[in-house]
Design a protein around this motif. Structure first.
Motif, PDB file in Angstrom:
ATOM      1  N   TYR A  41       9.309  19.795 -10.420  1.00  0.00           N
ATOM      2  CA  TYR A  41       8.799  18.540 -10.575  1.00  0.00           C
ATOM      3  C   TYR A  41       7.457  18.762 -11.646  1.00  0.00           C
ATOM      4  CZ  TYR A  41      11.599  16.525  -6.977  1.00  0.00           C
ATOM      5  OH  TYR A  41      12.624  15.920  -6.368  1.00  0.00           O
ATOM      6  N   LYS A  42       7.416  19.950 -12.300  1.00  0.00           N
ATOM      7  CA  LYS A  42       6.108  20.248 -13.128  1.00  0.00           C
ATOM      8  C   LYS A  42       5.868  19.075 -14.016  1.00  0.00           C
ATOM      9  CE  LYS A  42       4.237  23.554 -16.406  1.00  0.00           C
ATOM     10  NZ  LYS A  42       4.676  24.735 -16.987  1.00  0.00           N
ATOM     11  N   SER A  43       6.759  18.519 -14.785  1.00  0.00           N
ATOM     12  CA  SER A  43       6.575  17.123 -15.741  1.00  0.00           C
ATOM     13  C   SER A  43       6.172  15.751 -14.990  1.00  0.00           C
ATOM     14  CB  SER A  43       7.839  17.156 -16.453  1.00  0.00           C
ATOM     15  OG  SER A  43       9.027  16.648 -15.552  1.00  0.00           O
ATOM     16  N   LYS A  44       6.126  15.834 -13.808  1.00  0.00           N
ATOM     17  CA  LYS A  44       5.727  14.583 -13.186  1.00  0.00           C
ATOM     18  C   LYS A  44       4.156  14.597 -12.596  1.00  0.00           C
ATOM     19  CE  LYS A  44       9.934  13.027 -12.389  1.00  0.00           C
ATOM     20  NZ  LYS A  44      10.360  11.961 -13.116  1.00  0.00           N
ATOM     21  N   PHE A  45       3.519  15.721 -12.994  1.00  0.00           N
ATOM     22  CA  PHE A  45       2.260  15.913 -12.698  1.00  0.00           C
ATOM     23  C   PHE A  45       1.217  15.479 -14.273  1.00  0.00           C
ATOM     24  CE2 PHE A  45       3.561  18.290  -9.317  1.00  0.00           C
ATOM     25  CZ  PHE A  45       2.604  18.351  -8.235  1.00  0.00           C
ATOM     26  N   ASN A  46       0.625  14.453 -13.988  1.00  0.00           N
ATOM     27  CA  ASN A  46      -0.422  14.018 -15.091  1.00  0.00           C
ATOM     28  C   ASN A  46      -1.127  15.055 -15.484  1.00  0.00           C
ATOM     29  OD1 ASN A  46       0.952  11.548 -15.207  1.00  0.00           O
ATOM     30  ND2 ASN A  46      -0.409  10.708 -13.761  1.00  0.00           N
ATOM     31  N   SER A  47      -1.616  16.038 -14.674  1.00  0.00           N
ATOM     32  CA  SER A  47      -2.680  16.983 -15.020  1.00  0.00           C
ATOM     33  C   SER A  47      -2.171  18.362 -14.861  1.00  0.00           C
ATOM     34  CB  SER A  47      -3.827  16.679 -14.053  1.00  0.00           C
ATOM     35  OG  SER A  47      -4.586  17.866 -14.306  1.00  0.00           O
ATOM     36  N   LYS A  48      -2.130  19.200 -15.688  1.00  0.00           N
ATOM     37  CA  LYS A  48      -1.784  20.830 -15.439  1.00  0.00           C
ATOM     38  C   LYS A  48      -2.630  21.313 -14.628  1.00  0.00           C
ATOM     39  CE  LYS A  48       0.392  21.115 -20.167  1.00  0.00           C
ATOM     40  NZ  LYS A  48       0.696  22.300 -21.556  1.00  0.00           N
ATOM     41  N   LEU A  67      15.328  15.157   1.244  1.00  0.00           N
ATOM     42  CA  LEU A  67      15.890  13.581   0.851  1.00  0.00           C
ATOM     43  C   LEU A  67      14.756  12.934   0.503  1.00  0.00           C
ATOM     44  CD1 LEU A  67      18.400  12.002   0.741  1.00  0.00           C
ATOM     45  CD2 LEU A  67      17.945  11.515   3.162  1.00  0.00           C
ATOM     46  N   TRP A  68      13.814  12.751   0.821  1.00  0.00           N
ATOM     47  CA  TRP A  68      12.809  11.545   0.249  1.00  0.00           C
ATOM     48  C   TRP A  68      12.327  11.989  -1.108  1.00  0.00           C
ATOM     49  CZ3 TRP A  68      14.799   9.560   4.191  1.00  0.00           C
ATOM     50  CH2 TRP A  68      14.461   9.733   5.508  1.00  0.00           C
ATOM     51  N   GLN A  69      12.354  13.243  -1.456  1.00  0.00           N
ATOM     52  CA  GLN A  69      12.045  13.691  -2.816  1.00  0.00           C
ATOM     53  C   GLN A  69      13.077  13.303  -3.671  1.00  0.00           C
ATOM     54  OE1 GLN A  69      10.965  17.626  -2.543  1.00  0.00           O
ATOM     55  NE2 GLN A  69       9.321  17.552  -1.195  1.00  0.00           N
ATOM     56  N   GLN A  70      14.457  13.403  -3.089  1.00  0.00           N
ATOM     57  CA  GLN A  70      15.589  12.725  -3.848  1.00  0.00           C
ATOM     58  C   GLN A  70      15.483  11.591  -4.246  1.00  0.00           C
ATOM     59  OE1 GLN A  70      18.575  15.062  -1.581  1.00  0.00           O
ATOM     60  NE2 GLN A  70      19.222  15.715  -3.361  1.00  0.00           N
ATOM     61  N   LEU A  71      15.256  10.832  -3.197  1.00  0.00           N
ATOM     62  CA  LEU A  71      15.326   9.213  -3.446  1.00  0.00           C
ATOM     63  C   LEU A  71      14.268   8.929  -4.232  1.00  0.00           C
ATOM     64  CD1 LEU A  71      16.015   8.346   0.344  1.00  0.00           C
ATOM     65  CD2 LEU A  71      17.695   8.052  -1.879  1.00  0.00           C
ATOM     66  N   GLY A  72      12.992   9.388  -4.097  1.00  0.00           N
ATOM     67  CA  GLY A  72      11.813   9.177  -4.868  1.00  0.00           C
ATOM     68  C   GLY A  72      11.953   9.248  -6.309  1.00  0.00           C
ATOM     69  N   GLU A  73      12.813  10.301  -6.619  1.00  0.00           N
ATOM     70  CA  GLU A  73      13.143  10.513  -8.048  1.00  0.00           C
ATOM     71  C   GLU A  73      13.920   9.317  -8.487  1.00  0.00           C
ATOM     72  OE1 GLU A  73      14.311  14.333  -9.989  1.00  0.00           O
ATOM     73  OE2 GLU A  73      14.679  14.702  -7.946  1.00  0.00           O
ATOM     74  N   MET A  74      14.794   8.543  -7.839  1.00  0.00           N
ATOM     75  CA  MET A  74      15.691   7.548  -8.116  1.00  0.00           C
ATOM     76  C   MET A  74      15.287   6.138  -8.098  1.00  0.00           C
ATOM     77  SD  MET A  74      18.709   9.225  -6.282  1.00  0.00           S
ATOM     78  CE  MET A  74      19.834   7.628  -6.551  1.00  0.00           C
ATOM     79  N   LEU A  83      23.162  13.258  -2.445  1.00  0.00           N
ATOM     80  CA  LEU A  83      21.797  12.563  -1.673  1.00  0.00           C
ATOM     81  C   LEU A  83      22.259  13.042  -0.266  1.00  0.00           C
ATOM     82  CD1 LEU A  83      21.203   9.216  -3.003  1.00  0.00           C
ATOM     83  CD2 LEU A  83      19.725  11.392  -3.056  1.00  0.00           C
ATOM     84  N   PHE A  84      21.618  14.037   0.469  1.00  0.00           N
ATOM     85  CA  PHE A  84      21.850  14.393   1.680  1.00  0.00           C
ATOM     86  C   PHE A  84      20.506  15.082   2.364  1.00  0.00           C
ATOM     87  CE2 PHE A  84      23.302  17.608  -1.163  1.00  0.00           C
ATOM     88  CZ  PHE A  84      22.751  18.604  -0.683  1.00  0.00           C
ATOM     89  N   PHE A  85      20.512  15.279   3.654  1.00  0.00           N
ATOM     90  CA  PHE A  85      19.415  15.833   4.295  1.00  0.00           C
ATOM     91  C   PHE A  85      19.841  17.361   4.036  1.00  0.00           C
ATOM     92  CE2 PHE A  85      19.075  11.841   6.666  1.00  0.00           C
ATOM     93  CZ  PHE A  85      17.660  11.629   6.663  1.00  0.00           C
ATOM     94  N   ILE A  99       6.883   7.629  -5.722  1.00  0.00           N
ATOM     95  CA  ILE A  99       5.937   8.617  -4.924  1.00  0.00           C
ATOM     96  C   ILE A  99       6.139   9.934  -5.530  1.00  0.00           C
ATOM     97  CG2 ILE A  99       6.752   7.122  -2.843  1.00  0.00           C
ATOM     98  CD1 ILE A  99       8.704   9.104  -2.232  1.00  0.00           C
ATOM     99  N   ILE A 100       6.568  10.179  -6.552  1.00  0.00           N
ATOM    100  CA  ILE A 100       6.649  11.488  -7.131  1.00  0.00           C
ATOM    101  C   ILE A 100       5.486  11.500  -8.075  1.00  0.00           C
ATOM    102  CG2 ILE A 100       7.878  13.187  -8.401  1.00  0.00           C
ATOM    103  CD1 ILE A 100       9.176  13.003  -5.712  1.00  0.00           C
ATOM    104  N   PRO A 101       4.519  12.371  -8.060  1.00  0.00           N
ATOM    105  CA  PRO A 101       4.687  13.798  -7.564  1.00  0.00           C
ATOM    106  C   PRO A 101       3.710  13.790  -6.007  1.00  0.00           C
ATOM    107  CG  PRO A 101       2.693  13.935  -8.792  1.00  0.00           C
ATOM    108  CD  PRO A 101       3.656  12.645  -9.090  1.00  0.00           C
ATOM    109  N   LYS A 102       3.166  12.483  -5.717  1.00  0.00           N
ATOM    110  CA  LYS A 102       2.191  12.319  -4.520  1.00  0.00           C
ATOM    111  C   LYS A 102       2.961  12.892  -3.282  1.00  0.00           C
ATOM    112  CE  LYS A 102      -0.989   9.296  -4.471  1.00  0.00           C
ATOM    113  NZ  LYS A 102      -1.632   8.107  -3.930  1.00  0.00           N
ATOM    114  N   CYS A 103       4.268  12.526  -2.950  1.00  0.00           N
ATOM    115  CA  CYS A 103       4.898  13.023  -1.765  1.00  0.00           C
ATOM    116  C   CYS A 103       5.330  14.207  -1.579  1.00  0.00           C
ATOM    117  CB  CYS A 103       6.069  12.175  -1.592  1.00  0.00           C
ATOM    118  SG  CYS A 103       7.476  12.811  -2.667  1.00  0.00           S
ATOM    119  N   LEU A 104       5.069  15.127  -2.745  1.00  0.00           N
ATOM    120  CA  LEU A 104       5.094  16.538  -2.717  1.00  0.00           C
ATOM    121  C   LEU A 104       3.869  17.225  -1.890  1.00  0.00           C
ATOM    122  CD1 LEU A 104       6.054  17.667  -6.428  1.00  0.00           C
ATOM    123  CD2 LEU A 104       7.625  17.033  -4.409  1.00  0.00           C
TER     124      LEU A 104
END
Length: 290
Positions: free
Chosen positions: A227-234, A179-186, A165-167, A137-142
């Motif tokens: 999360y810059k590196s997670k974007f396919n397009s600059k 928290l969702w972003q943290q989980l989405g990385e893993m 991991l926590f709220f 879900i990264i980077p869409k959930c951002l």
């Protein structure tokens, strides 16, 4: 034997809604549950719930620290294999836990969410909300994060294996998205496309308050850089970054104007809604492109 599910409910006000929420848990077809209510400094007496539901409920009382801290305390107190979150003003359909746990175990997901419906008291209007965010879900959930906290179930081993991991304690908006972003990385997110939760709409819903959305978006700049590196397009990344910077600048300007003109809360919110239209449209465009 069904695995135990710990249901965590933070509470601050509106006991009548809390009673409805608890009833919706008690009425689950899935019965191996514990209900942990974290009383977050409420002025309302809820001790009678221990008499009403005896062995089903644990109530932990703490000074007011916000919903994030209350949920974190609930996670700490939980003894179940799975953790499910329910806000004290929302409701579950009777099959919610059973169907979602079955979906997770059959598909080997460590966390999942579902669709939900929105409703208002004294209104027959019901809005179905589709939350089709799944997998990586990264980077869409951002840009677009439709994950509603009362729709989420997480295997407790996720928290046991990572103490970070926590709220986000201290945030009054976006503490769950953190928290969702943290989980989405893993982990990949499981999506069960059925509406199993009823979310109550009232004047305090954060998602419908433009000034809080502007504030949250502006405060997301540090996360965006992470999360810059997670974007396919600059180009998409910088489009996103500029929109966040605009939100931060706009929010500060509106605070100054509000103070100068001595706007009340309602007037300030109206101005924020008008000014939020431009960034809102930009997020819509980014959602489509990513």
């Amino acid at each position: 034997m069904y695995s135990k599910v710990s249901v965590i409910i933070p509470f601050y006000s509106k006991k009548i809604w809390l009673l409805e929420a608890v009833e919706s848990v008690i009425n689950q077809t899935y019965k191996n549950l514990e209900i942990i209510i974290v009383n977050d400094g409420s002025q309302e007496d809820i001790s009678d719930l221990l008499v009403l539901y005896t062995s089903k409920i644990i109530i932990f009382n703490q000074e007011n620290q916000g919903a994030a801290a209350a949920r974190n305390k609930g996670i700490e107190l939980s003894t179940g294999r799975y953790i499910a979150f329910l806000d004290s003003d929302d409701l579950w359909l009777p099959e919610k836990i059973g169907e979602q746990i079955r979906f997770m175990e059959e598909n080997h997901f460590l966390w999942s969410h579902t669709n939900y419906t929105r409703f208002e008291d004294n209104s027959k209007k019901i809005v179905n909300v589709k939350c089709a965010l799944e997998g990586s879900i990264i980077p869409k959930c951002l840009i677009w994060n439709p994950i509603a906290t009362p729709c989420v179930i997480i295997n407790k081993q996720v928290f046991e294996s990572n103490s970070k991991l926590f709220f986000a304690h201290g945030m009054n908006v976006g503490e769950d998205s953190y928290l969702w972003q943290q989980l989405g990385e893993m982990l990949e997110l499981g999506y069960f496309p059925k509406s199993l939760t009823k979310v109550r709409i009232h004047g305090r819903n954060t998602a419908f308050q433009a000034h809080l959305q502007l504030k949250y978006r502006g405060e997301s700049l540090a996360t965006a850089k992470k999360y810059k590196s997670k974007f396919n397009s600059k180009l998409l990344y910088y489009h996103y970054l500029v929109t966040l910077k605009y939100c931060a600048f706009l929010y500060q300007c509106l605070l100054y104007i509000s103070k100068y003109l001595k706007l009340n809360d309602a007037s300030f919110e109206i101005v924020c809604k008008v000014m939020y239209i431009f960034p809102f449209l930009n997020f819509k465009i980014l959602k489509t492109l990513i």
